[in-house]
Design a protein around this motif. Structure first.
Motif, PDB file in Angstrom:
ATOM      1  N   ARG A  68       0.839  -1.203   0.000  1.00  0.00           N
ATOM      2  CA  ARG A  68       0.000   0.000   0.000  1.00  0.00           C
ATOM      3  C   ARG A  68       0.878   1.260   0.000  1.00  0.00           C
ATOM      4  O   ARG A  68       0.583   2.237  -0.698  1.00  0.00           O
ATOM      5  CB  ARG A  68      -0.918   0.016   1.228  1.00  0.00           C
ATOM      6  N   ARG A 108       8.380  -6.859  -5.392  1.00  0.00           N
ATOM      7  CA  ARG A 108       8.398  -7.949  -4.402  1.00  0.00           C
ATOM      8  C   ARG A 108       9.835  -8.224  -3.958  1.00  0.00           C
ATOM      9  O   ARG A 108      10.101  -8.449  -2.783  1.00  0.00           O
ATOM     10  CB  ARG A 108       7.746  -9.214  -4.964  1.00  0.00           C
ATOM     11  N   ARG A 113       0.093 -12.335   1.910  1.00  0.00           N
ATOM     12  CA  ARG A 113      -0.387 -13.269   0.896  1.00  0.00           C
ATOM     13  C   ARG A 113       0.594 -14.414   0.657  1.00  0.00           C
ATOM     14  O   ARG A 113       0.185 -15.497   0.259  1.00  0.00           O
ATOM     15  CB  ARG A 113      -0.586 -12.551  -0.456  1.00  0.00           C
ATOM     16  N   ARG A 139      -9.844  -8.200  -6.864  1.00  0.00           N
ATOM     17  CA  ARG A 139      -8.581  -8.260  -6.123  1.00  0.00           C
ATOM     18  C   ARG A 139      -8.142  -9.720  -5.910  1.00  0.00           C
ATOM     19  O   ARG A 139      -6.984 -10.062  -6.091  1.00  0.00           O
ATOM     20  CB  ARG A 139      -8.751  -7.558  -4.781  1.00  0.00           C
ATOM     21  N   ASP A 185      -4.679 -11.115  -7.240  1.00  0.00           N
ATOM     22  CA  ASP A 185      -3.679 -11.583  -6.259  1.00  0.00           C
ATOM     23  C   ASP A 185      -3.380 -13.076  -6.421  1.00  0.00           C
ATOM     24  O   ASP A 185      -2.276 -13.519  -6.099  1.00  0.00           O
ATOM     25  CB  ASP A 185      -4.163 -11.328  -4.819  1.00  0.00           C
ATOM     26  N   ARG A 208      -1.463 -13.839 -10.359  1.00  0.00           N
ATOM     27  CA  ARG A 208      -0.175 -13.272 -10.793  1.00  0.00           C
ATOM     28  C   ARG A 208       0.883 -14.380 -10.773  1.00  0.00           C
ATOM     29  O   ARG A 208       0.787 -15.329  -9.971  1.00  0.00           O
ATOM     30  CB  ARG A 208       0.212 -12.086  -9.903  1.00  0.00           C
TER      31      ARG A 208
HETATM   32  O1   DC Z   1      -3.759  -7.121   2.848  1.00  0.00           O
HETATM   33  P1   DC Z   1      -4.023  -5.806   2.102  1.00  0.00           P
HETATM   34  O2   DC Z   1      -5.414  -5.652   1.589  1.00  0.00           O
HETATM   35  O3   DC Z   1      -3.571  -4.619   2.878  1.00  0.00           O
HETATM   36  O4   DC Z   1      -3.055  -5.914   0.812  1.00  0.00           O
HETATM   37  C1   DC Z   1      -3.093  -4.990  -0.237  1.00  0.00           C
HETATM   38  C2   DC Z   1      -2.557  -5.643  -1.510  1.00  0.00           C
HETATM   39  O5   DC Z   1      -1.155  -5.895  -1.338  1.00  0.00           O
HETATM   40  C3   DC Z   1      -3.167  -6.986  -1.853  1.00  0.00           C
HETATM   41  O6   DC Z   1      -4.267  -6.857  -2.736  1.00  0.00           O
HETATM   42  C4   DC Z   1      -2.037  -7.751  -2.485  1.00  0.00           C
HETATM   43  C5   DC Z   1      -0.794  -7.122  -1.951  1.00  0.00           C
HETATM   44  N1   DC Z   1      -0.062  -7.951  -1.001  1.00  0.00           N
HETATM   45  C6   DC Z   1       0.811  -8.881  -1.510  1.00  0.00           C
HETATM   46  O7   DC Z   1       0.902  -9.036  -2.733  1.00  0.00           O
HETATM   47  N2   DC Z   1       1.585  -9.622  -0.692  1.00  0.00           N
HETATM   48  C7   DC Z   1       1.492  -9.492   0.646  1.00  0.00           C
HETATM   49  N3   DC Z   1       2.281 -10.232   1.432  1.00  0.00           N
HETATM   50  C8   DC Z   1       0.570  -8.564   1.207  1.00  0.00           C
HETATM   51  C9   DC Z   1      -0.213  -7.818   0.355  1.00  0.00           C
END
Ligand code: DC
Length: 210
Positions: free
Chosen positions: A36, A91, A113, A163, A167, A170
């Protein structure tokens, strides 16, 4: 000691992670905030979210200790974070900082995630927290409607589905359950019950590890 808590948006994992960290007296990192913060900084600099280079540069300089939650927890930034989080360079730039955080003593809880699959595959306990999309949408709508009374639950459900799709499809570190994670479906649970169940599953995982 590392506890990994993964799952889709609005599954309850953030609140559960907070309670688990408080229970054990561990450090807590909500890794969604990192993505974010990258998205927010790209937009603040007047750049497009499609500008992968801009996002990578921001991610390389991100200060994990200076995350301004109030500017990051909006619906728009959640969606924007999902876009920049698909860039492999972003990442990679955030990988080392998360690994370092996970080594904190006496222990760390990380929620996101890909914590159990990519960031901390060695975590002593792993949870995958989920709930039906309609239930997650309803919970998220209840949070957001106070600030925006015109918001429809249907549009929140659409956001959530979009979303989830982005997520989990990808190519880089997609949202998925680790082979050795315990599944917690919070669909029929209030947050008290879900947190108790999370602690029970973690205790079971830890006792199996000895
Ligand atoms: O958990 P969140 O809604 O705050 O996360 C926002 C975005 O960040 C989510 O849609 C995907 C990404 N994200 C990610 O790819 N890997 C993570 N470890 C945490 C979040």
């Amino acid at each position: 000691m590392i506890i990994a808590i993964d799952g889709p948006t609005a599954s309850g994992k953030g609140t559960i992670a907070k309670r688990v960290a408080a229970h054990y007296g561990f450090h807590l990192l909500d890794t969604g905030l990192l993505y974010r913060a990258v998205a927010r900084a790209v937009l603040d600099a007047g750049q497009s979210l499609q500008n992968e280079n801009a996002a990578v540069i921001v991610a390389q300089k991100l200060d994990f200790a200076a995350l301004d939650e109030s500017r990051l927890r909006t619906r728009e930034i959640g969606d924007a974070a999902s876009i920049v989080s698909a860039y492999p360079g972003v990442r990679q730039a955030l990988f080392e900082g998360q690994r370092l955080f996970a080594q904190k003593k006496p222990g760390a809880v990380l929620d996101g995630r890909d914590i159990g699959t990519v960031i901390c595959p060695e975590a002593e306990a792993k949870l995958y927290v989920t709930a039906a999309p309609e239930i997650r949408a309803h919970r998220r709508w209840l949070e957001l409607v106070k600030a925006d009374p015109s918001l429809s639950e249907e549009s929140v459900l659409e956001d959530i589905r979009r979303r989830d799709e982005r997520d989990s499809t990808r190519s880089n570190a997609p949202l998925k359950i680790a082979d050795d994670a315990r599944l917690l479906d919070t669909s029929g649970m209030d947050i008290e019950t879900a947190s108790r169940e999370a602690l029970r599953l973690i205790e079971t995982a830890l006792s199996r590890k000895g």
